[in-house]
Scaffold this motif. Sequence first.
Motif, PDB file in Angstrom:
ATOM      1  N   VAL A 124       0.821  -1.211   0.000  1.00 49.77           N
ATOM      2  CA  VAL A 124       0.000   0.000   0.000  1.00 49.77           C
ATOM      3  C   VAL A 124       0.856   1.262   0.000  1.00 49.77           C
ATOM      4  O   VAL A 124       0.330   2.360  -0.186  1.00 49.77           O
ATOM      5  CB  VAL A 124      -0.942   0.042   1.228  1.00 49.77           C
ATOM      6  CG1 VAL A 124      -1.893  -1.137   1.183  1.00 49.77           C
ATOM      7  CG2 VAL A 124      -0.153   0.052   2.527  1.00 49.77           C
ATOM      8  N   ARG A 125       2.176   1.081   0.210  1.00 50.43           N
ATOM      9  CA  ARG A 125       3.025   2.267   0.272  1.00 50.43           C
ATOM     10  C   ARG A 125       3.260   2.853  -1.125  1.00 50.43           C
ATOM     11  O   ARG A 125       3.411   4.052  -1.291  1.00 50.43           O
ATOM     12  CB  ARG A 125       4.363   1.900   0.938  1.00 50.43           C
ATOM     13  CG  ARG A 125       5.004   3.067   1.674  1.00 50.43           C
ATOM     14  CD  ARG A 125       6.232   2.602   2.431  1.00 50.43           C
ATOM     15  NE  ARG A 125       5.906   1.806   3.613  1.00 50.43           N
ATOM     16  CZ  ARG A 125       6.624   0.770   4.047  1.00 50.43           C
ATOM     17  NH1 ARG A 125       7.703   0.403   3.390  1.00 50.43           N
ATOM     18  NH2 ARG A 125       6.265   0.108   5.129  1.00 50.43           N
ATOM     19  N   GLN A 126       3.331   1.957  -2.132  1.00 51.66           N
ATOM     20  CA  GLN A 126       3.584   2.454  -3.495  1.00 51.66           C
ATOM     21  C   GLN A 126       2.396   3.279  -4.003  1.00 51.66           C
ATOM     22  O   GLN A 126       1.247   3.028  -3.644  1.00 51.66           O
ATOM     23  CB  GLN A 126       3.874   1.287  -4.441  1.00 51.66           C
ATOM     24  CG  GLN A 126       2.941   0.107  -4.288  1.00 51.66           C
ATOM     25  CD  GLN A 126       3.285  -1.017  -5.244  1.00 51.66           C
ATOM     26  OE1 GLN A 126       3.024  -0.930  -6.427  1.00 51.66           O
ATOM     27  NE2 GLN A 126       3.886  -2.060  -4.714  1.00 51.66           N
ATOM     28  N   SER A 127       2.724   4.299  -4.824  1.00 54.20           N
ATOM     29  CA  SER A 127       1.664   5.165  -5.323  1.00 54.20           C
ATOM     30  C   SER A 127       1.967   5.567  -6.755  1.00 54.20           C
ATOM     31  O   SER A 127       3.019   6.159  -7.011  1.00 54.20           O
ATOM     32  CB  SER A 127       1.560   6.413  -4.439  1.00 54.20           C
ATOM     33  OG  SER A 127       0.704   7.361  -5.002  1.00 54.20           O
ATOM     34  N   PRO A 128       1.113   5.303  -7.729  1.00 57.10           N
ATOM     35  CA  PRO A 128      -0.147   4.583  -7.529  1.00 57.10           C
ATOM     36  C   PRO A 128       0.075   3.086  -7.393  1.00 57.10           C
ATOM     37  O   PRO A 128       1.126   2.580  -7.764  1.00 57.10           O
ATOM     38  CB  PRO A 128      -0.897   4.901  -8.822  1.00 57.10           C
ATOM     39  CG  PRO A 128       0.167   5.061  -9.845  1.00 57.10           C
ATOM     40  CD  PRO A 128       1.346   5.676  -9.131  1.00 57.10           C
ATOM     41  N   ILE A 129      -0.955   2.421  -6.920  1.00 54.03           N
ATOM     42  CA  ILE A 129      -0.856   0.981  -6.691  1.00 54.03           C
ATOM     43  C   ILE A 129      -1.171   0.244  -7.983  1.00 54.03           C
ATOM     44  O   ILE A 129      -2.204   0.475  -8.593  1.00 54.03           O
ATOM     45  CB  ILE A 129      -1.826   0.556  -5.576  1.00 54.03           C
ATOM     46  CG1 ILE A 129      -1.502   1.329  -4.286  1.00 54.03           C
ATOM     47  CG2 ILE A 129      -1.729  -0.938  -5.329  1.00 54.03           C
ATOM     48  CD1 ILE A 129      -2.403   0.990  -3.134  1.00 54.03           C
ATOM     49  N   TYR A 137      -2.621  -7.825  -2.780  1.00 56.00           N
ATOM     50  CA  TYR A 137      -3.329  -7.370  -1.583  1.00 56.00           C
ATOM     51  C   TYR A 137      -4.506  -8.290  -1.275  1.00 56.00           C
ATOM     52  O   TYR A 137      -4.747  -8.651  -0.119  1.00 56.00           O
ATOM     53  CB  TYR A 137      -3.827  -5.934  -1.766  1.00 56.00           C
ATOM     54  CG  TYR A 137      -4.610  -5.419  -0.574  1.00 56.00           C
ATOM     55  CD1 TYR A 137      -3.963  -4.809   0.494  1.00 56.00           C
ATOM     56  CD2 TYR A 137      -5.988  -5.569  -0.512  1.00 56.00           C
ATOM     57  CE1 TYR A 137      -4.664  -4.363   1.594  1.00 56.00           C
ATOM     58  CE2 TYR A 137      -6.701  -5.126   0.585  1.00 56.00           C
ATOM     59  CZ  TYR A 137      -6.041  -4.518   1.636  1.00 56.00           C
ATOM     60  OH  TYR A 137      -6.741  -4.081   2.722  1.00 56.00           O
ATOM     61  N   SER A 180     -10.214  -1.075  -7.033  1.00 53.19           N
ATOM     62  CA  SER A 180      -8.970  -0.680  -7.693  1.00 53.19           C
ATOM     63  C   SER A 180      -9.231   0.374  -8.759  1.00 53.19           C
ATOM     64  O   SER A 180      -8.335   1.148  -9.105  1.00 53.19           O
ATOM     65  CB  SER A 180      -8.294  -1.902  -8.312  1.00 53.19           C
ATOM     66  OG  SER A 180      -9.068  -2.395  -9.393  1.00 53.19           O
ATOM     67  N   GLN A 186      -6.089   4.105  -3.173  1.00 55.14           N
ATOM     68  CA  GLN A 186      -5.001   3.974  -2.216  1.00 55.14           C
ATOM     69  C   GLN A 186      -5.412   4.412  -0.813  1.00 55.14           C
ATOM     70  O   GLN A 186      -5.068   3.775   0.179  1.00 55.14           O
ATOM     71  CB  GLN A 186      -3.801   4.807  -2.678  1.00 55.14           C
ATOM     72  CG  GLN A 186      -2.602   4.613  -1.748  1.00 55.14           C
ATOM     73  CD  GLN A 186      -1.366   5.299  -2.250  1.00 55.14           C
ATOM     74  OE1 GLN A 186      -1.454   6.284  -2.974  1.00 55.14           O
ATOM     75  NE2 GLN A 186      -0.207   4.790  -1.874  1.00 55.14           N
ATOM     76  N   GLN A 187      -6.180   5.488  -0.769  1.00 53.89           N
ATOM     77  CA  GLN A 187      -6.648   5.987   0.518  1.00 53.89           C
ATOM     78  C   GLN A 187      -7.424   4.911   1.278  1.00 53.89           C
ATOM     79  O   GLN A 187      -7.228   4.695   2.472  1.00 53.89           O
ATOM     80  CB  GLN A 187      -7.540   7.202   0.244  1.00 53.89           C
ATOM     81  CG  GLN A 187      -7.986   7.948   1.476  1.00 53.89           C
ATOM     82  CD  GLN A 187      -8.940   9.085   1.084  1.00 53.89           C
ATOM     83  OE1 GLN A 187      -8.929   9.540  -0.059  1.00 53.89           O
ATOM     84  NE2 GLN A 187      -9.757   9.513   2.021  1.00 53.89           N
ATOM     85  N   LEU A 189      -7.241   1.659   0.941  1.00 51.37           N
ATOM     86  CA  LEU A 189      -6.365   0.581   1.402  1.00 51.37           C
ATOM     87  C   LEU A 189      -5.538   1.006   2.602  1.00 51.37           C
ATOM     88  O   LEU A 189      -5.262   0.187   3.486  1.00 51.37           O
ATOM     89  CB  LEU A 189      -5.450   0.121   0.252  1.00 51.37           C
ATOM     90  CG  LEU A 189      -5.887  -1.170  -0.440  1.00 51.37           C
ATOM     91  CD1 LEU A 189      -7.338  -1.127  -0.831  1.00 51.37           C
ATOM     92  CD2 LEU A 189      -5.006  -1.480  -1.634  1.00 51.37           C
ATOM     93  N   LEU A 190      -5.153   2.264   2.622  1.00 48.62           N
ATOM     94  CA  LEU A 190      -4.389   2.748   3.779  1.00 48.62           C
ATOM     95  C   LEU A 190      -5.232   2.691   5.047  1.00 48.62           C
ATOM     96  O   LEU A 190      -4.752   2.294   6.107  1.00 48.62           O
ATOM     97  CB  LEU A 190      -3.909   4.184   3.510  1.00 48.62           C
ATOM     98  CG  LEU A 190      -2.679   4.301   2.612  1.00 48.62           C
ATOM     99  CD1 LEU A 190      -2.427   5.769   2.233  1.00 48.62           C
ATOM    100  CD2 LEU A 190      -1.445   3.727   3.307  1.00 48.62           C
TER     101      LEU A 190
END
Lengths: 250, 250
Positions: A124-129, A137, A180, A186-187, A189-190
């Motif tokens: 989840v750290r990578q952006s974009p996923i 995930y 997705s 991403q938000q 998933l964080l």
Amino acid sequence: MAERDADRSVSQTVRAQLALRDQILSGALRPGERISELQAVETTGVSRTPVRMALVRLEEEGLLEAIPSGGFMVKAFSERDILDSIELRGTLEGLAARFAAERGVSARDLEPLKECLGEIDGLVRQSPISVEAFSAYVALNARFHALLTELSRSPPLIRQIDRVSALPFASPSGFVMAQSALPEAQQILLIAQDHHRIVVDAIENREGGRAEAIMREHARLAVRNLRLALRNRTHLDLLPALALVRTSEV
Amino acid sequence: MAERDADRSVSQTVRAQLALRDQILSGALRPGERISELQAVETTGVSRTPVRMALVRLEEEGLLEAIPSGGFMVKAFSERDILDSIELRGTLEGLAARFAAERGVSARDLEPLKECLGEIDGLVRQSPISVEAFSAYVALNARFHALLTELSRSPPLIRQIDRVSALPFASPSGFVMAQSALPEAQQILLIAQDHHRIVVDAIENREGGRAEAIMREHARLAVRNLRLALRNRTHLDLLPALALVRTSEV
DNA sequence: CAGGCAAACAATGTATACAGTAAGTATCCA
DNA sequence: TGGATACTTACTGTATACATTGTTTGCCTG
């Protein structure tokens, strides 16, 4: 008919069950219509006896419904049914988390959970996923939820959670892929991962109420995201389980 | 063998299922031992096919366990399993009560519940409570819980509650009869009935949290009373379901 | 005497044949 | 022309026969 005698290791009953489940989830068998045993015999390639066994199991699993006059039909679900099922799962997982917290978990048993947390962090750290990261995930998330359930060390509860999660749209990762496509992906998933972290912390500190509450909220997050994904009707093809939803309502 | 062709209306599968369940709960089939299909054919009087169907259903019901090498055996439960199952039911009934409260229930739908309340009042008021009154309480209590579950108007949730309650020791009235021998019998029933009254009041006033909490506490009361009944080992014969409990632990 | 292997038996998993019932269609009568 | 009844068809529920697999027992060997 395609793969004739694939895997003689699994029983004919299991093969029929898997084949029929695929047909149901892919929409080849429409909700409400009777499943012909003879037709199932043709498509699955096994005899009527294992087909019937598979039908009974799929009924208990919740995908089929018995017809009073005999036989089975594909069950139809409303959108409300799906949302309720997710909340139901959240409630049961909350109970599991509370049991784990109240009864205590050894550091040894908590290890795989934390390991799982770390791996998800890397994703989840990578952006974009990337889409691949989303797939990874899904697998890790399913693993995390399974490990958490096990921590309750309550066979009856584990059994019930497994039963609810058997419905594809109620499983922990049922709708992750649909998210997705959302801009908030991403938000989301964080936040979900933060829930994961909190529940582990709560269990470690034996805070039963907190562990239970966060798992419930975790399921509510899934409910929210599903609503979101349903509103943006794009990428609904990522949700094969929606073949089971009454078309008038989706 | 006793009743040959009783009730041609019900299917052979159902007849076998009922007969086998009786044998399991009565202790004729001991936990852990394999169930011979041929033997079951003899005792139930039906052919192997419906016997096998019944076995699959009983496995899904939770009374049987599949043996890896094939066949089924009677499942053994620990005391902890039973207590967990009751708490599990309480959690689910709590969710049902909350759904009912939050989503609102018409006075028309609340009527039968209140009627049930009134009838139970008439029973618990007498002192001491006769054995017949206890039997009547068991029936009315089951009815009350069923009505309450229905109020959630959530088919997935109702289904799950039914599944948990199918285990005889987890059903709402599973251990009421055993309590009848306790000196605290009337007191227990008065408290339980107060819970009933409160949950109806909470639903009526749309107090979801209160409705949920009281149903959970209601199940905890059952847990307490079961512990009590197990400590006074008298009248354990009133608990046929205990045939399923590992003898080393009870 | 003990352990392992082989053979026989028994029990499950699977397939198929049969009977009973429900549903659908066609024809006849009103 | 519409409805009802009878007939036909096809499907499910049940029983039984067969094959494969697992288990147990007995014998042989070390």
